[in-house]
Design an enzyme around this catalytic site. Structure first.
Site, PDB file in Angstrom:
ATOM      1  N   TYR A 222      16.854  -8.935   8.365  1.00 28.13           N
ATOM      2  CA  TYR A 222      16.380 -10.296   8.087  1.00 28.13           C
ATOM      3  C   TYR A 222      17.246 -11.398   8.685  1.00 28.13           C
ATOM      4  CZ  TYR A 222      13.312  -7.734   4.984  1.00 28.13           C
ATOM      5  OH  TYR A 222      12.373  -6.859   4.495  1.00 28.13           O
ATOM      6  N   GLU A 383      -5.804  -7.110   4.436  1.00 27.67           N
ATOM      7  CA  GLU A 383      -5.745  -6.165   5.564  1.00 27.67           C
ATOM      8  C   GLU A 383      -6.099  -6.848   6.878  1.00 27.67           C
ATOM      9  OE1 GLU A 383      -4.291  -3.414   5.308  1.00 27.67           O
ATOM     10  OE2 GLU A 383      -4.192  -3.530   3.136  1.00 27.67           O
ATOM     11  N   HIS A 513       4.208   3.247  -2.386  1.00 22.75           N
ATOM     12  CA  HIS A 513       5.263   2.861  -1.450  1.00 22.75           C
ATOM     13  C   HIS A 513       6.556   3.645  -1.648  1.00 22.75           C
ATOM     14  CE1 HIS A 513       2.287  -0.269  -1.580  1.00 22.75           C
ATOM     15  NE2 HIS A 513       2.722  -0.741  -0.433  1.00 22.75           N
TER      16      HIS A 513
HETATM   17  O1  X8Z Z   1       0.207  -2.120  -0.263  1.00 24.89           O
HETATM   18  C1  X8Z Z   1      -0.332  -3.206  -0.245  1.00 24.89           C
HETATM   19  C2  X8Z Z   1      -1.442  -3.494   0.762  1.00 24.89           C
HETATM   20  C3  X8Z Z   1      -1.223  -2.810   2.038  1.00 24.89           C
HETATM   21  S1  X8Z Z   1       0.162  -3.420   2.911  1.00 24.89           S
HETATM   22  C4  X8Z Z   1      -2.755  -3.028   0.196  1.00 24.89           C
HETATM   23  N1  X8Z Z   1       0.016  -4.148  -1.140  1.00 24.89           N
HETATM   24  C5  X8Z Z   1       1.044  -3.941  -2.149  1.00 24.89           C
HETATM   25  C6  X8Z Z   1       0.627  -2.905  -3.188  1.00 24.89           C
HETATM   26  O2  X8Z Z   1      -0.547  -2.538  -3.220  1.00 24.89           O
HETATM   27  O3  X8Z Z   1       1.468  -2.499  -3.976  1.00 24.89           O
HETATM   28  C7  X8Z Z   1      -0.528  -5.510  -1.189  1.00 24.89           C
HETATM   29  C8  X8Z Z   1       0.213  -6.203  -2.289  1.00 24.89           C
HETATM   30  C9  X8Z Z   1       1.262  -5.272  -2.797  1.00 24.89           C
HETATM   31 ZN    ZN Z   2      -0.185  -5.287   3.678  1.00 29.11          ZN
END
Ligand code: X8Z
Ligand code: ZN
Length: 618
Positions: A222, A383, A513
């Site tokens: 960053y 998206e 994630h």
């Molecule tokens: O993962 C996402 C997107 C794709 S980059 C659908 N988001 C995070 C999540 O779902 O945890 C968007 C907001 C937070």
């Molecule tokens: Zn996203």
């Protein structure tokens, strides 16, 4: 390999294993490589040009392998993703090492920046370890994508995440909610060991490159030292915390009214299964329980979409039309031919929404199991924000085909979705001209609904990587994964596990994630940035009223300003990109706080009244 950079997956992500790549700003690792003759500037430039084309080619192969693996989860596609992932990891590690030779040369800005980018990666010199790393990464993606909860009565068969999320969103039966929540969280322990091994390999790769651990590598992206980045995150969190606290207090009162004091305690954290979302990261689905008592407006976009049988393609077209209304181009035909918009019946896919750029040119796609809900309607706008960013910077050279930082990439589509005001919905025919906007508390209702998505999210987004930074540094050991996960959840979000921690559980791994190892601080940044962008673009459009009523829909002047920033890609340090659109040079929570100021006043008043009413009952 495949670190879907902002789930913009494939592209560069793949080789810059951490999405670390656009860390133009990061410090380069130390340890100069052995060299024979003194390197020259001309040699460095040649090296950078050659390396860039080599990586670009490998990236396309890797992206294809990953695309297929995510769209068709089988042992074979997993093996292909592993094969290409290993090759990319080898190439990026090799490039990073070779790049060291040119550190210290006085290069032109662009070249110096590329030299830095190349060194923000993992480097595993042992081919076996590279393969193991790539294999675990592919397997973790697959394991998350395939996971299902099979209830013991098994009346409905085994349930994939999408079904479980639907229950979390719509059921108001605390027992059912709890069972569903626990059912999903019972799946991730099966890949805890794999995750633990993966973390060890990832750290090894970060250390070979000269970083303290993978978390330090992530925080080095960053344009500031990693410690400064942690401090910036904390500064922003403190700016928005009073607003979150007010929302949490209000939510508690309303949830107590809905579920009773036995389910919702008067003090302390609130059980996580009651917020309408598997991770309690967005509370918008419990708006019906929380809406202002005197708000007559009861507009329900989900209902409109369902009643009209709006299909996935139509939902996506609504989003596309927003972008074209800003003067942006239509999506390429191949987007429609190659994207996955609905969940296939006959095969396993990773349903978590993602946007992909395959060749760095026109081949852009999304992969998403779209359902007709308001929440998903916003996700499609999100998206397409990635996709339009990809298209805007596709004239940049490969290493600059990325967001100014990863928070920017996540913020674009959300910025656009902030313009989904009632006036906008009426304009596009999704809301009756006569409905809403008139009721006494309609505006507060709309702001509250927004806050349930955006403000509730903040401590979640902040704490996911707080947890991971400690995991990567070794401060949190596998035996304590759940303990620290819930400590953070309680401390920052004020939510608790609906049942005691399970032995050898892995609740963090129940979040996409974490399993897929996508950094999360980006979403926290994006939640600051989108309000800064919104404020700036509304200004550009000549709008002067309250920010929550502003829509830039149809405003080509605002669109042009945004596009200018998008075109820059990662070619300049992010403060310059931010400046181009907003005149500001710091990511900051004050735009978000301004936006919600009327709601904060209202929440404080409600909380005083509700507290007095509860006290009177005693
Ligand atoms: O993962 C996402 C997107 C794709 S980059 C659908 N988001 C995070 C999540 O779902 O945890 C968007 C907001 C937070
Ligand atoms: Zn996203």
């Amino acid at each position: 390999m495949s670190k879907p950079l902002y789930l913009k997956a494939a592209s560069i992500a793949v080789m810059f294993a951490m999405g670390a790549f656009q860390a133009a700003h990061a410090q380069t690792a130390t340890a100069p490589a052995k060299s024979k003759a003194k390197p020259t500037v001309a040699e460095a430039e040649r090296f950078l040009n050659d390396t860039e084309s080599k990586l670009e080619k490998l990236n396309l192969d890797g992206a294809r392998a990953q695309w297929v693996a995510a769209n068709f989860i089988t042992d074979d596609t997993e093996a292909l993703a592993t094969y290409f992932g290993e090759r990319q990891l080898a190439a990026s590690g090799e490039a990073a090492l070779a790049a060291r030779r040119y550190n210290g040369l006085k290069l032109k800005d662009d070249y110096a920046r590329k030299l830095k980018f190349l060194q923000l990666t993992l480097m595993l010199s042992d081919p076996k370890e590279r393969e193991a790393y790539a294999a675990k990464q592919a397997a973790l993606q697959g394991a998350y994508g395939k996971a299902k909860y099979c209830p013991t009565d098994n009346k409905e068969g085994c349930l994939p995440l999408g079904e479980l999320e639907k229950t979390l969103a719509t059921s108001r039966d605390p027992a059912k909610l709890k069972e569903t929540w626990l059912g999903w969280h019972a799946q991730s322990p099966s890949y805890k060991q794999m995750y633990t091994d993966y973390v060890a390999l990832s750290n090894k790769g970060a250390r070979e490159m000269g970083f303290a651990d993978t978390g330090a590598l992530w925080r080095s992206q960053y344009d500031m030292p990693p410690e400064a980045f942690s401090a910036e995150m904390e500064r922003m969190w403190q700016q928005v915390k009073p607003l979150y606290d007010a929302l949490h207090t209000y939510a508690r009162h309303k949830l107590r009214q809905a579920y009773g004091p036995d389910v919702v305690p008067a003090t302390g954290p609130i059980p996580a299964h009651l917020f309408g979302n598997m991770w309690s990261q967005s509370w918008e689905n419990i708006y019906p329980l929380l809406k202002p008592a005197t708000n007559a407006g009861s507009y329900d976009l989900t209902k409109v979409l369902v009643d009209r049988n709006t299909d996935a393609k139509q939902m996506t077209q609504y989003a596309e039309r927003f972008y074209t209304s800003l003067g942006m181009r239509k999506l390429p035909d191949t987007f429609w031919e190659r994207s996955l918009l609905t969940k296939p019946r006959d095969r396993e896919v990773v349903c978590h929404a993602s946007a992909w750029t395959m060749d760095g040119k026109e081949d852009v796609r999304i992969k998403m199991c779209i359902r007709p809900t308001e929440e998903e309607f916003k996700v499609i706008h999100h998206e397409l924000g990635h996709i339009y960013y990809d298209l805007a910077y596709n004239k940049q050279s490969f290493l600059f085909q990325n967001g100014a930082n990863d928070g920017f990439h996540e913020a674009i589509g959300d910025t656009v979705a902030l313009s989904m005001t009632p006036d906008y919905l009426k304009k596009i025919g999704l809301m009756e001209a006569a409905s809403a906007g008139k009721a006494e508390n309609a505006e507060i209702g709309e702001l509250l609904q927004r806050a349930l998505a955006k403000v509730a999210f903040l401590p979640f987004a902040y704490s996911v990587d707080k947890w991971r930074w400690d995991v990567y540094s070794g401060k949190t050991q596998p035996a304590d994964y759940d303990k620290t996960w819930w400590q953070l959840r309680e401390q920052y979000m004020g939510v608790s596990r609906p049942a005691p921690i399970a032995a050898n559980g892995f609740d963090a791994g129940a979040k996409y994630h974490v399993a897929a190892d996508v950094p999360y601080a980006r979403y926290f940044l994006a939640h600051m940035l989108q309000f800064q962008f919104h404020r700036a673009l509304c200004r550009e459009a000549g709008y002067t009223g309250p920010l929550h009523n502003c829509s830039i829909y149809g405003n080509e002047k605002a669109g042009a300003k945004l596009w200018k920033m998008l075109e820059m890609g990662a070619s300049k340090p992010w403060p310059e990109a931010l400046k181009a659109v907003s005149g500001e040079e710091r990511i900051d929570g004050s735009a978000l706080v301004d936006y919600f100021a009327p709601l904060k006043t209202w929440l404080d008043a409600q909380n005083r009244q509700l507290a007095a009413a509860e006290a009177a009952k005693k």
